[in-house]
Design an enzyme around this catalytic site. Structure first.
Site, PDB file in Angstrom:
ATOM      1  N   ARG A   1       4.982 -20.015  14.227  1.00  0.00           N
ATOM      2  CA  ARG A   1       5.848 -18.954  14.748  1.00  0.00           C
ATOM      3  C   ARG A   1       7.085 -19.572  15.400  1.00  0.00           C
ATOM      4  O   ARG A   1       7.020 -20.651  15.984  1.00  0.00           O
ATOM      5  CB  ARG A   1       5.096 -18.132  15.796  1.00  0.00           C
ATOM      6  CG  ARG A   1       3.791 -17.530  15.306  1.00  0.00           C
ATOM      7  CD  ARG A   1       2.941 -17.105  16.478  1.00  0.00           C
ATOM      8  NE  ARG A   1       1.655 -16.571  16.073  1.00  0.00           N
ATOM      9  CZ  ARG A   1       0.584 -17.309  15.796  1.00  0.00           C
ATOM     10  NH1 ARG A   1       0.666 -18.638  15.881  1.00  0.00           N
ATOM     11  NH2 ARG A   1      -0.544 -16.765  15.441  1.00  0.00           N
TER      12      ARG A   1
ATOM     13  N   ARG B   1     -10.499  -1.926   0.457  1.00  0.00           N
ATOM     14  CA  ARG B   1      -9.267  -1.174   0.214  1.00  0.00           C
ATOM     15  C   ARG B   1      -8.117  -1.701   1.052  1.00  0.00           C
ATOM     16  O   ARG B   1      -6.948  -1.426   0.763  1.00  0.00           O
ATOM     17  CB  ARG B   1      -9.486   0.314   0.471  1.00  0.00           C
ATOM     18  CG  ARG B   1      -9.654   0.693   1.918  1.00  0.00           C
ATOM     19  CD  ARG B   1      -9.940   2.183   2.080  1.00  0.00           C
ATOM     20  NE  ARG B   1      -8.903   3.016   1.477  1.00  0.00           N
ATOM     21  CZ  ARG B   1      -9.033   4.312   1.270  1.00  0.00           C
ATOM     22  NH1 ARG B   1     -10.164   4.929   1.575  1.00  0.00           N
ATOM     23  NH2 ARG B   1      -8.039   5.007   0.750  1.00  0.00           N
TER      24      ARG B   1
ATOM     25  N   ASP C   1      -7.245   8.441  -1.583  1.00  0.00           N
ATOM     26  CA  ASP C   1      -8.602   8.614  -2.077  1.00  0.00           C
ATOM     27  C   ASP C   1      -8.531   9.259  -3.456  1.00  0.00           C
ATOM     28  O   ASP C   1      -7.567   9.959  -3.789  1.00  0.00           O
ATOM     29  CB  ASP C   1      -9.417   9.487  -1.132  1.00  0.00           C
ATOM     30  CG  ASP C   1      -9.750   8.768   0.156  1.00  0.00           C
ATOM     31  OD1 ASP C   1      -9.722   7.516   0.152  1.00  0.00           O
ATOM     32  OD2 ASP C   1     -10.007   9.447   1.164  1.00  0.00           O
TER      33      ASP C   1
ATOM     34  N   ASP D   1      -9.935  11.789  -4.697  1.00  0.00           N
ATOM     35  CA  ASP D   1      -9.959  13.247  -4.768  1.00  0.00           C
ATOM     36  C   ASP D   1      -8.850  13.888  -3.943  1.00  0.00           C
ATOM     37  O   ASP D   1      -8.914  15.067  -3.609  1.00  0.00           O
ATOM     38  CB  ASP D   1     -11.316  13.780  -4.330  1.00  0.00           C
ATOM     39  CG  ASP D   1     -11.711  13.293  -2.938  1.00  0.00           C
ATOM     40  OD1 ASP D   1     -10.947  12.481  -2.369  1.00  0.00           O
ATOM     41  OD2 ASP D   1     -12.760  13.713  -2.424  1.00  0.00           O
TER      42      ASP D   1
ATOM     43  N   ASP E   1     -10.819   3.889   7.767  1.00  0.00           N
ATOM     44  CA  ASP E   1      -9.561   4.555   8.103  1.00  0.00           C
ATOM     45  C   ASP E   1      -9.346   4.585   9.615  1.00  0.00           C
ATOM     46  O   ASP E   1      -8.223   4.409  10.102  1.00  0.00           O
ATOM     47  CB  ASP E   1      -9.538   5.972   7.529  1.00  0.00           C
ATOM     48  CG  ASP E   1     -10.848   6.728   7.791  1.00  0.00           C
ATOM     49  OD1 ASP E   1     -11.725   6.174   8.483  1.00  0.00           O
ATOM     50  OD2 ASP E   1     -10.983   7.860   7.306  1.00  0.00           O
TER      51      ASP E   1
ATOM     52  N   ARG F   1     -19.067   8.132  12.629  1.00  0.00           N
ATOM     53  CA  ARG F   1     -17.673   7.991  13.035  1.00  0.00           C
ATOM     54  C   ARG F   1     -17.539   7.992  14.560  1.00  0.00           C
ATOM     55  O   ARG F   1     -16.675   7.313  15.117  1.00  0.00           O
ATOM     56  CB  ARG F   1     -16.834   9.102  12.390  1.00  0.00           C
ATOM     57  CG  ARG F   1     -16.780   8.965  10.878  1.00  0.00           C
ATOM     58  CD  ARG F   1     -16.037  10.073  10.197  1.00  0.00           C
ATOM     59  NE  ARG F   1     -14.594   9.933  10.245  1.00  0.00           N
ATOM     60  CZ  ARG F   1     -13.874   9.153   9.457  1.00  0.00           C
ATOM     61  NH1 ARG F   1     -14.468   8.383   8.563  1.00  0.00           N
ATOM     62  NH2 ARG F   1     -12.566   9.113   9.538  1.00  0.00           N
TER      63      ARG F   1
END
Length: 759
Positions: free
Chosen positions: A435, A543, A559, A561, A648, A714
């Site tokens: 850095r 993903r 997704d 759908d 997510d 969740r």
């Protein structure tokens, strides 16, 4: 008259000849005398202009550095230091074995912690340091893989009068077969030396080990090798830590008190000179400088004439109230150069005014402290009030903002202090991939900027604004597929057509996570953009793994759908280009604190407030793929893969921890003509934009969110993620971006995104 001029001229010539003889031949004569002097004869030295005989009205140099209570001279201190630290000239090139770290490339930076012996006493602070290393992505249990070694013996407190002092360290360390005179070892220390001098004697020879030490003196600091760390208390949090106190920027930025100090006063010994003089600047109005000598066992035996008065004044003000309401905070040295007050001032956005000559500031190799503190001089205390009064409002605001950035990036927890130390050493080992100063001193801080991804500022989304750079004008769509392809009428086929029609779409990648192998390319519909099918290895977290096939900065995560229109995709992408560091998308969710369960809750109810935008239909920068895989610990990704859920939520946690900002929700349709085919198997983690929305016929659709087990998972994920981060990074928002004239009662022909309002 002429004769007088002649004599004057002759006199001047004679003076010149005398000077030439003295500086020319005279020097040679003295040199010959010196060479011819008997061996036992003593040479008289030139006068020492620091002797009191020549400067009766001035303090001696050693008094300025050690105070009247110390009998050590600078030469004695230097000799003591070099006697203990024989490798005081160590540098990375001379005292570090780089070959141990470069066997596996950049991934070769691994840290091994020696196991503690049975019954070993370990302080709370050192336990936190070892835990931070053990939970980091650099930890290894195999010493053969290690690049860096950390002692299991507590080396934090080396004051021989302390109850946490560990004796006989030299003998114990030499018993380690990998010690190798300290090479590739890292030694942590907070307290060194003891009464009355408090020198930097650790009581054992660190050899060629890197020293990560608080209160480091610049005289003993080995630049590019040692690491100066802050002094922190045993109550300092392990993770997360409290946020800074600068909630909002007030104009003007000045507070009730201009300058404040409240702390101990030492009557004798090192550090007493500075604190004994602090009462001179106290005016009780805008400058509050309070000291007390009521500390220690025998303070009454040694108290002076000012003690009683100082103690009374001391009790009139509350320390926390002063911290909250002062613009500048004095940070004088104590017995040692550093003090707890330094971190307290940073957190409180009270600009530190340092009075600690010779202190090597924490992480000075990478942090530009002149943008956050004011460095004073202990000998010029009376000039401090006029100095801080001369600081303009604009600079005061800039200094306060920088204190908050540094506090939250590097100092709010033991985790951050330890990880910053390791990252500094790692950058030295891999100097070609490291850095730069800007990355360390700009938001979000060096810990969240991984140079393995890139060393160019323009490749990171949070630098676009400061650099005046605009993100790219195309995006890559990644579709997460878990259902086998059995029909051309499946939702994924429609989704491919919708996304490929966007003029901003550059490519489409299908991440195949179905148990069955992916179909042949001929089974997929023809499209105007390249289509790639990759194996997701049936892992939900895949993903967000870095994919070399992603060529654009923007990523559209979908997704299989998901139901969208091309105009919705285009509008969301244009919004993302204005906020490239955030997640921008459609389906919102929220979190809340449950006071009954004393835990975080998760809700999918449609309200005006949200803190999560699900990645079933969302834009974000591709750098977050890399951060997701290389910054987060494997344990969190394993949780996601084990439950096939919560990836997510984890991505929202990560992005909000980087930006300290909420995601952005964009306008979407409330009704849809096309619904997912009922025969397609629904994966528990899939997000359908029509979930919990009425269908055109007014009947409610079945959705995985109605599954109690799915919802319970969740809830547990939110709490697990919050525990790892050490705080709740998610931020609530009521902000939604709509197209111009959206829902306005005007002709639809005047609207750019007409389809968004059609049923």
């Amino acid at each position: 008259m002429q004769a007088r001029k002649k004599y004057v001229l002759l006199g001047l010539c004679a003076c010149c000849w005398l000077l030439l003889f003295y500086w020319g031949g005279g020097v040679q004569v003295r040199l010959f005398k010196l060479l011819g002097r008997p061996r036992g004869e003593v040479v008289r030295p030139w006068p020492n202009w620091t002797d009191r005989a020549f400067l009766p009205g001035y303090a001696q140099l050693e008094e300025l550095q050690t105070g009247p209570g110390s009998a050590e001279s600078p030469r004695q201190r230097h000799q003591a230091w070099t006697g203990i630290y024989k490798d005081s000239r160590c540098r990375m090139e001379t005292c570090f074995d780089f070959t141990r770290c470069r066997r596996r490339g950049r991934d070769g930076f691994r840290v091994y912690v020696y196991p503690s012996e049975k019954g070993e006493r370990v302080s709370e602070s050192y336990r936190k340091i070892l835990m931070s290393i053990g939970e980091s992505r650099y930890y290894t249990t195999d010493p053969r893989e290690a690049c860096l070694f950390v002692l299991g013996i507590d080396t934090l407190d080396r004051d021989q009068l302390s109850g946490q002092f560990v004796p006989n360290l030299d003998d114990r360390i030499k018993g380690y077969p990998l010690w190798n005179e300290g090479r590739n070892h890292l030694v942590f220390n907070l307290y060194s030396g003891t009464w009355p001098n408090y020198n930097e004697d650790l009581g054992f020879n660190i050899g060629q080990a890197i020293l990560a030490k608080a209160s480091l003196n610049t005289e003993h600091f080995r630049p590019g090798f040692d690491v100066s760390i802050p002094l922190f208390s045993k109550e300092h949090p392990q993770k997360g830590g409290e946020r800074g106190w600068l909630v909002r920027n007030t104009v003007p930025p000045c507070r009730k008190y201009l300058l404040m100090f409240k702390g101990k006063r030492y009557l004798t010994g090192i550090g007493s000179d500075t604190r004994n003089a602090l009462h001179h600047i106290h005016n009780g109005k805008d400058i509050v400088s309070l000291t007390t000598c009521r500390h220690g066992k025998d303070w009454e035996k040694h108290k002076d004439a000012r003690c009683d008065h100082d103690n009374l004044e001391y009790e009139k003000f509350d320390y926390q109230e002063l911290l909250h309401n002062s613009t500048f905070c004095l940070v004088p040295r104590g017995r040692r150069l550093g003090s707890f007050r330094f971190l307290e001032s940073l957190q409180a956005a009270c600009i530190p005014v340092l009075l600690s000559n010779g202190w090597e500031l924490p992480f000075s190799d990478v942090i530009q402290w002149n943008q956050a503190v004011i460095e004073g001089d202990e000998r010029l205390l009376l000039q401090v009030p006029s100095t801080v009064r001369a600081v303009g409002n604009e600079w005061v605001l800039a200094l306060r903002q920088r204190t908050q950035m540094l506090w939250e990036a590097y100092f709010s927890s033991v985790d951050k202090i330890v990880l910053t130390t390791l990252e500094i050493i790692k950058d030295r080992v891999f100097s070609h991939i490291s850095r730069n100063k800007y990355m360390w001193n700009a938001l979000p801080g060096g810990l969240l900027v991984l140079p393995e991804y890139s060393t160019h500022l323009a490749h990171f989304p949070f630098y676009y604004l400061s650099l005046g750079v605009s993100p790219g004008q195309e995006f890559t769509a990644i579709i997460h597929a878990v259902s086998p392809l059995v029909s051309q009428s499946q939702p994924i086929m429609k989704l491919l057509q919708v996304v490929s029609k966007s003029k901003y779409c550059s490519q489409i990648i299908i991440l195949w996570n179905s148990e069955k192998p992916p179909p042949h390319r001929s089974k997929w519909p023809p499209m105007p953009v390249p289509l790639t099918v990759t194996d997701g290895r049936r892992k939900t977290s895949s993903r967000f793994l870095p994919n070399v096939a992603i060529e654009t900065e923007a990523v559209l995560s979908l997704d299989e759908d998901t139901v969208l229109l091309t105009s919705e995709v285009n509008f969301a992408f244009l919004v993302w280009r204005s906020f490239p560091e955030r997640i921008v998308g459609y389906p919102p969710r929220s979190h809340f604190w449950d006071p009954v369960k004393h835990a975080w809750g998760y809700t999918s109810k449609w309200t005006n407030e949200y803190s999560i935008v699900l990645t079933g239909a969302a834009f974000y920068h591709r750098y977050y793929h890399y951060l997701f895989s290389h910054y987060l610990p494997p344990s969190l990704r394993a949780l996601v893969d084990r439950t096939s859920n919560c990836e997510d939520i984890l991505m929202n946690f990560l992005v909000s921890s980087v930006t300290h900002l909420p995601p952005i929700k964009v306008a979407q349709r409330k009704q849809y003509k096309e619904l997912p085919s009922p025969q397609v198997r629904r994966h528990p983690s899939m997000v359908n934009l029509t979930n919990e929305l009425p269908s055109p016929q007014g009947t409610k659709m079945s959705a995985p969110w109605a599954n109690p087990e799915h919802f319970t998972q969740r809830q547990e994920c939110v709490n697990s993620f919050a525990r790892w981060f050490g705080y709740m990074p998610l931020v609530h928002s009521q902000f939604r971006l709509d197209p111009l004239l959206f829902k306005d009662q005007v002709s639809v022909l005047r609207k750019k995104y007409k389809d968004l309002e059609r049923a």
